[in-house]
Design a protein around this motif. Structure first.
Motif, PDB file in Angstrom:
ATOM      1  N   ARG A 122     -12.036  12.144  -3.955  1.00  0.00           N
ATOM      2  CA  ARG A 122     -12.927  10.958  -3.274  1.00  0.00           C
ATOM      3  C   ARG A 122     -14.177  11.564  -2.661  1.00  0.00           C
ATOM      4  O   ARG A 122     -14.127  12.670  -2.103  1.00  0.00           O
ATOM      5  N   ASP A 123     -15.549  10.638  -2.632  1.00  0.00           N
ATOM      6  CA  ASP A 123     -16.434  11.091  -1.983  1.00  0.00           C
ATOM      7  C   ASP A 123     -16.235  11.146  -0.407  1.00  0.00           C
ATOM      8  O   ASP A 123     -17.248  11.935   0.163  1.00  0.00           O
ATOM      9  N   SER A 124     -15.730  10.162  -0.031  1.00  0.00           N
ATOM     10  CA  SER A 124     -15.151   9.769   1.475  1.00  0.00           C
ATOM     11  C   SER A 124     -14.174   8.968   1.654  1.00  0.00           C
ATOM     12  O   SER A 124     -13.606   8.697   0.689  1.00  0.00           O
ATOM     13  N   LEU A 125     -13.762   9.184   2.919  1.00  0.00           N
ATOM     14  CA  LEU A 125     -12.281   8.611   3.031  1.00  0.00           C
ATOM     15  C   LEU A 125     -12.481   7.069   3.137  1.00  0.00           C
ATOM     16  O   LEU A 125     -11.628   6.205   3.150  1.00  0.00           O
ATOM     17  N   ALA A 126     -13.854   6.673   3.281  1.00  0.00           N
ATOM     18  CA  ALA A 126     -13.929   5.201   3.238  1.00  0.00           C
ATOM     19  C   ALA A 126     -13.791   4.534   1.620  1.00  0.00           C
ATOM     20  O   ALA A 126     -13.992   3.399   1.373  1.00  0.00           O
ATOM     21  N   GLU A 127     -13.881   5.409   0.684  1.00  0.00           N
ATOM     22  CA  GLU A 127     -14.038   5.123  -0.665  1.00  0.00           C
ATOM     23  C   GLU A 127     -12.330   4.913  -1.121  1.00  0.00           C
ATOM     24  O   GLU A 127     -11.622   5.692  -0.687  1.00  0.00           O
ATOM     25  N   VAL A 128     -11.941   3.707  -1.724  1.00  0.00           N
ATOM     26  CA  VAL A 128     -10.666   3.309  -1.955  1.00  0.00           C
ATOM     27  C   VAL A 128     -10.412   3.280  -3.415  1.00  0.00           C
ATOM     28  O   VAL A 128      -9.159   3.652  -3.847  1.00  0.00           O
ATOM     29  N   VAL A 129     -11.522   3.153  -4.212  1.00  0.00           N
ATOM     30  CA  VAL A 129     -11.183   3.293  -5.528  1.00  0.00           C
ATOM     31  C   VAL A 129     -10.978   4.636  -5.985  1.00  0.00           C
ATOM     32  O   VAL A 129     -11.958   5.398  -5.668  1.00  0.00           O
ATOM     33  N   LEU A 130     -10.092   5.102  -6.856  1.00  0.00           N
ATOM     34  CA  LEU A 130      -9.938   6.234  -7.417  1.00  0.00           C
ATOM     35  C   LEU A 130     -10.838   6.574  -8.819  1.00  0.00           C
ATOM     36  O   LEU A 130     -10.082   6.115  -9.806  1.00  0.00           O
ATOM     37  N   LYS A 131     -11.909   6.961  -8.718  1.00  0.00           N
ATOM     38  CA  LYS A 131     -12.903   6.619  -9.712  1.00  0.00           C
ATOM     39  C   LYS A 131     -12.551   7.601 -10.969  1.00  0.00           C
ATOM     40  O   LYS A 131     -12.680   6.878 -12.255  1.00  0.00           O
ATOM     41  N   ASP A 132     -11.896   8.633 -11.019  1.00  0.00           N
ATOM     42  CA  ASP A 132     -11.867   9.427 -11.909  1.00  0.00           C
ATOM     43  C   ASP A 132     -10.762   8.558 -12.944  1.00  0.00           C
ATOM     44  O   ASP A 132     -10.628   8.497 -14.237  1.00  0.00           O
ATOM     45  N   ARG A 133      -9.631   7.866 -12.213  1.00  0.00           N
ATOM     46  CA  ARG A 133      -8.578   7.464 -12.899  1.00  0.00           C
ATOM     47  C   ARG A 133      -9.055   6.051 -13.424  1.00  0.00           C
ATOM     48  O   ARG A 133      -8.805   5.707 -14.709  1.00  0.00           O
ATOM     49  N   LEU A 134      -9.939   5.490 -12.707  1.00  0.00           N
ATOM     50  CA  LEU A 134     -10.741   4.063 -13.329  1.00  0.00           C
ATOM     51  C   LEU A 134     -11.360   4.502 -14.463  1.00  0.00           C
ATOM     52  O   LEU A 134     -11.514   3.846 -15.310  1.00  0.00           O
ATOM     53  N   ARG A 177       1.573   7.510  -0.705  1.00  0.00           N
ATOM     54  CA  ARG A 177       2.014   7.496   0.618  1.00  0.00           C
ATOM     55  C   ARG A 177       0.779   7.945   1.552  1.00  0.00           C
ATOM     56  O   ARG A 177       0.337   8.959   1.359  1.00  0.00           O
ATOM     57  N   GLN A 178       0.624   6.980   2.699  1.00  0.00           N
ATOM     58  CA  GLN A 178       0.059   7.497   3.750  1.00  0.00           C
ATOM     59  C   GLN A 178      -1.457   7.973   3.022  1.00  0.00           C
ATOM     60  O   GLN A 178      -2.074   8.780   3.348  1.00  0.00           O
ATOM     61  N   PHE A 179      -2.162   6.776   2.540  1.00  0.00           N
ATOM     62  CA  PHE A 179      -3.512   7.224   1.942  1.00  0.00           C
ATOM     63  C   PHE A 179      -4.461   6.599   2.942  1.00  0.00           C
ATOM     64  O   PHE A 179      -4.564   5.445   3.627  1.00  0.00           O
ATOM     65  N   GLU A 180      -5.209   7.969   3.391  1.00  0.00           N
ATOM     66  CA  GLU A 180      -6.146   7.764   4.669  1.00  0.00           C
ATOM     67  C   GLU A 180      -7.233   6.768   4.115  1.00  0.00           C
ATOM     68  O   GLU A 180      -7.935   7.388   3.218  1.00  0.00           O
ATOM     69  N   VAL A 181      -7.680   6.017   5.035  1.00  0.00           N
ATOM     70  CA  VAL A 181      -8.724   5.115   4.626  1.00  0.00           C
ATOM     71  C   VAL A 181      -9.815   4.719   5.796  1.00  0.00           C
ATOM     72  O   VAL A 181      -9.171   4.782   6.978  1.00  0.00           O
ATOM     73  N   GLN A 182     -11.023   5.487   5.895  1.00  0.00           N
ATOM     74  CA  GLN A 182     -11.699   5.273   7.044  1.00  0.00           C
ATOM     75  C   GLN A 182     -12.244   3.703   7.068  1.00  0.00           C
ATOM     76  O   GLN A 182     -13.037   3.372   6.135  1.00  0.00           O
ATOM     77  N   THR A 183     -12.143   3.106   8.178  1.00  0.00           N
ATOM     78  CA  THR A 183     -12.533   1.563   8.506  1.00  0.00           C
ATOM     79  C   THR A 183     -14.265   1.531   8.984  1.00  0.00           C
ATOM     80  O   THR A 183     -14.753   2.791   9.157  1.00  0.00           O
ATOM     81  N   LEU A 184     -14.670   0.694   8.904  1.00  0.00           N
ATOM     82  CA  LEU A 184     -16.004   0.543   9.139  1.00  0.00           C
ATOM     83  C   LEU A 184     -16.128   1.137  10.572  1.00  0.00           C
ATOM     84  O   LEU A 184     -17.504   1.236  10.985  1.00  0.00           O
ATOM     85  N   SER A 185     -15.286   0.861  11.512  1.00  0.00           N
ATOM     86  CA  SER A 185     -15.668   1.305  12.775  1.00  0.00           C
ATOM     87  C   SER A 185     -15.294   2.886  12.876  1.00  0.00           C
ATOM     88  O   SER A 185     -15.609   3.495  13.904  1.00  0.00           O
ATOM     89  N   GLY A 186     -15.111   3.567  11.725  1.00  0.00           N
ATOM     90  CA  GLY A 186     -15.070   4.791  11.749  1.00  0.00           C
ATOM     91  C   GLY A 186     -13.654   5.344  11.979  1.00  0.00           C
ATOM     92  O   GLY A 186     -13.344   6.736  12.167  1.00  0.00           O
ATOM     93  N   LYS A 187     -12.734   4.504  12.413  1.00  0.00           N
ATOM     94  CA  LYS A 187     -11.259   4.913  12.724  1.00  0.00           C
ATOM     95  C   LYS A 187     -10.494   5.086  11.371  1.00  0.00           C
ATOM     96  O   LYS A 187     -10.822   4.434  10.394  1.00  0.00           O
TER      97      LYS A 187
END
Length: 163
Positions: free
Chosen positions: A40-52, A135-145
């Motif tokens: 992924r380009d960043s942790l805020a990105e949730v779509v797995l572009k290569d698979r898509l 499991r435990q897919f890290e996602v960065q929220t808009l607040s940065g957490k």
């Protein structure tokens, strides 16, 4: 009766193993889907572009690279679809289920472009889709957490279930 176990051992791991072993989903830990791993380009990105991208090529063999890029962008940057999550989710649902996304392409080679429906999920032969549980897919929220959902189920690189 004493409490034996925790959420991970009682819920997360059994569900993960059931999806992997009984339903034959691909299964990986979220630490394998980080920008450092090049997924992924960043942790805020949730779509797995290569698979898509792979799924789009399989489901829409007529789709050129520009069309694939448009389709990936449309799904990946859903904030343009509405002002709140409910509205965005409804439009994405329409796109995936009711096949409302089209791209303009000249399929005949005669210079006349027409709109053609893009399929993101194979509804006719569901087992031909790419099912992945993470499991435990890290996602960065808009607040940065960062948040770590226990499980995320992807179909063709699109997150469709979050537990």
């Amino acid at each position: 009766m004493p409490y034996l176990g925790n959420e991970e051992t009682l819920v997360e791991l059994p569900a993960f193993h059931y999806l992997k072993d009984q339903l034959d989903y691909h299964a990986i830990h979220g630490k394998e889907l980080t920008p450092e791993k090049g997924v992924r380009d960043s942790l805020a990105e949730v779509v797995l572009k290569d698979r898509l991208t792979s799924a789009l090529k399989e489901l829409n063999p007529w789709l050129d690279e520009e069309g694939i890029s448009k389709a990936v962008r449309y799904i990946s940057r859903a904030d343009h679809l509405g002002t709140n999550l409910l509205e965005i989710n409804e439009k994405l649902y329409d796109t995936l289920v009711n096949l409302t996304f089209t791209v303009e392409q000249d399929l005949q080679g005669d210079g006349h472009k027409k709109h053609h429906t893009v399929h993101f999920i194979n509804w006719e032969e569901p087992l031909k889709n790419d099912f992945l549980v993470v499991r435990q897919f890290e996602v960065q929220t808009l607040s940065g957490k960062s948040i770590f959902p226990d499980l995320v189920i992807f179909v063709n690189g699109i997150p469709v279930v979050i537990l």
